[in-house]
Design a protein around this motif. Structure first.
Motif, short mmCIF file in Angstrom:
data_model
loop_
_atom_site.label_atom_id
_atom_site.label_comp_id
_atom_site.label_asym_id
_atom_site.label_seq_id
_atom_site.Cartn_x
_atom_site.Cartn_y
_atom_site.Cartn_z
N PHE A 97 -13.33 44.02 32.04
CA PHE A 97 -13.01 44.85 33.20
C PHE A 97 -11.82 44.30 33.96
O PHE A 97 -10.90 45.06 34.33
CB PHE A 97 -14.24 44.94 34.11
CG PHE A 97 -14.00 45.66 35.41
CD1 PHE A 97 -13.80 47.04 35.42
CD2 PHE A 97 -14.01 44.98 36.61
CE1 PHE A 97 -13.59 47.72 36.61
CE2 PHE A 97 -13.80 45.64 37.81
CZ PHE A 97 -13.59 47.01 37.81
N LEU A 98 -11.80 43.01 34.21
CA LEU A 98 -10.67 42.41 34.95
C LEU A 98 -9.36 42.63 34.21
O LEU A 98 -8.32 42.80 34.86
CB LEU A 98 -10.94 40.92 35.15
CG LEU A 98 -12.11 40.53 36.07
CD1 LEU A 98 -12.27 39.03 36.10
CD2 LEU A 98 -11.91 41.09 37.47
N ALA A 99 -9.42 42.66 32.89
CA ALA A 99 -8.20 42.86 32.11
C ALA A 99 -7.62 44.26 32.30
O ALA A 99 -6.43 44.48 32.03
CB ALA A 99 -8.48 42.61 30.63
N THR A 100 -8.43 45.20 32.79
CA THR A 100 -7.94 46.57 33.00
C THR A 100 -7.26 46.74 34.35
O THR A 100 -6.64 47.77 34.60
CB THR A 100 -9.08 47.59 32.90
OG1 THR A 100 -9.97 47.43 34.04
CG2 THR A 100 -9.88 47.40 31.61
N LEU A 101 -7.39 45.77 35.23
CA LEU A 101 -6.87 45.93 36.59
C LEU A 101 -5.37 45.69 36.65
O LEU A 101 -4.85 44.83 35.93
CB LEU A 101 -7.60 44.97 37.53
CG LEU A 101 -9.11 45.14 37.63
CD1 LEU A 101 -9.70 44.11 38.59
CD2 LEU A 101 -9.50 46.54 38.06
N LEU A 137 -26.31 55.88 39.54
CA LEU A 137 -26.02 56.71 40.71
C LEU A 137 -24.80 56.19 41.47
O LEU A 137 -24.24 56.90 42.29
CB LEU A 137 -27.23 56.74 41.64
CG LEU A 137 -28.50 57.39 41.09
CD1 LEU A 137 -29.63 57.23 42.09
CD2 LEU A 137 -28.27 58.86 40.76
N ILE A 138 -24.41 54.94 41.20
CA ILE A 138 -23.23 54.37 41.84
C ILE A 138 -21.98 54.99 41.22
O ILE A 138 -21.85 55.01 39.99
CB ILE A 138 -23.20 52.84 41.65
CG1 ILE A 138 -24.44 52.19 42.29
CG2 ILE A 138 -21.92 52.24 42.23
CD1 ILE A 138 -24.60 50.73 41.94
N PRO A 139 -21.04 55.49 42.02
CA PRO A 139 -19.78 55.99 41.44
C PRO A 139 -19.05 54.84 40.74
O PRO A 139 -18.64 53.87 41.37
CB PRO A 139 -19.01 56.48 42.67
CG PRO A 139 -20.02 56.68 43.74
CD PRO A 139 -21.10 55.67 43.49
N ALA A 140 -18.93 54.93 39.43
CA ALA A 140 -18.40 53.81 38.65
C ALA A 140 -17.38 54.30 37.63
O ALA A 140 -17.47 55.43 37.14
CB ALA A 140 -19.52 53.07 37.94
N THR A 141 -16.44 53.44 37.31
CA THR A 141 -15.49 53.73 36.26
C THR A 141 -15.91 53.13 34.92
O THR A 141 -15.48 53.59 33.87
CB THR A 141 -14.09 53.20 36.63
OG1 THR A 141 -14.20 51.84 37.06
CG2 THR A 141 -13.50 54.02 37.77
#
Length: 227
Positions: free
Chosen positions: A223-227, A192-196
């Protein structure tokens, strides 16, 4: 800065597997561990403001369970300072009237009985049965938690807002992680959390960062690598 926010009733040592891999900061929250004591009610805003003082610049916030709610409160109050969110085994929804009362009752119980009855009651919900090494660490943290600090946090959590509105109003890259055996915040709840990004860690309960640290760390690193 990667800022790691522990859950209830734990302390910064729950992040040992992540501190061994990432350049991160993991403080004790007010009322827990070596942080300043707390009594009465610790509102979520107080936790968020404490973190804002520790990390004055832009942050990636990683929080688990109550720590995830503290991270979302930080985002609600300081959206311009949040680069990304990593939310593990947590919920963005406010309490229902029934669950709010349950949380207040639990706070009174912790004040009255101390930590041990609660800790032994919930241990095998916090970690999956058979994961003895993680369970030993988790039990030690719970037994060491100051009862009044833990009770004050529970009372503050009882009145937290629904964070989905602020998450949608100020979207940031968000990773949601959940243990497949988590009975507190199962997959349907965390989704339910808006997440990518959403990652389910098989065989873990409420503390996948301790139960399956390599898988948890790989999810965070990816995930950090996508930032």
């Amino acid at each position: 800065m990667l800022l790691l926010v522990h859950g209830h009733p734990f302390d910064h040592t729950m992040w040992h597997p992540q501190l061994a891999r990432f350049d991160a900061v993991a403080p004790d929250l007010r009322g827990y561990g070596a942080a300043e004591p707390a009594r009465g009610v610790t509102p979520m805003s107080a936790f968020a403001d404490d973190l804002a003082a520790i990390a004055p610049g832009e942050v990636v916030l990683c929080g688990l369970s109550m720590g995830g709610q503290v991270a979302m409160e930080f985002h609600r109050r300081y959206p311009e300072r949040v680069r990304a969110l990593i939310l593990a085994d947590t919920t963005a929804r406010a309490e229902t009237p029934e669950s709010r009362q349950d949380r207040l009752d639990m706070a009174d119980r912790l004040s009255r009985e101390g930590m041990e009855p609660y800790a032994r009651e919930v241990l095998w919900k916090m970690v999956s049965p058979g994961n003895d090494a993680a369970a030993e660490h988790v039990l030690k943290m719970m037994l060491s938690a100051p009862p009044e600090g833990a009770a004050a946090a529970q009372r503050g959590r009882a009145d937290r807002p629904d964070y989905r509105e602020s998450l949608r109003a100020h979207p940031v890259p968000t990773l949601v992680v959940v243990g497949s055996e988590d009975v507190y915040t199962p997959l349907d709840e965390v989704k339910l959390i808006p997440a990518t990004h959403v990652v389910e860690i098989r065989g873990a309960a409420h503390l996948p960062n301790l139960e399956r640290p390599e898988e948890f760390n790989d999810a965070v690193a990816g995930f950090l690598a996508t930032l």
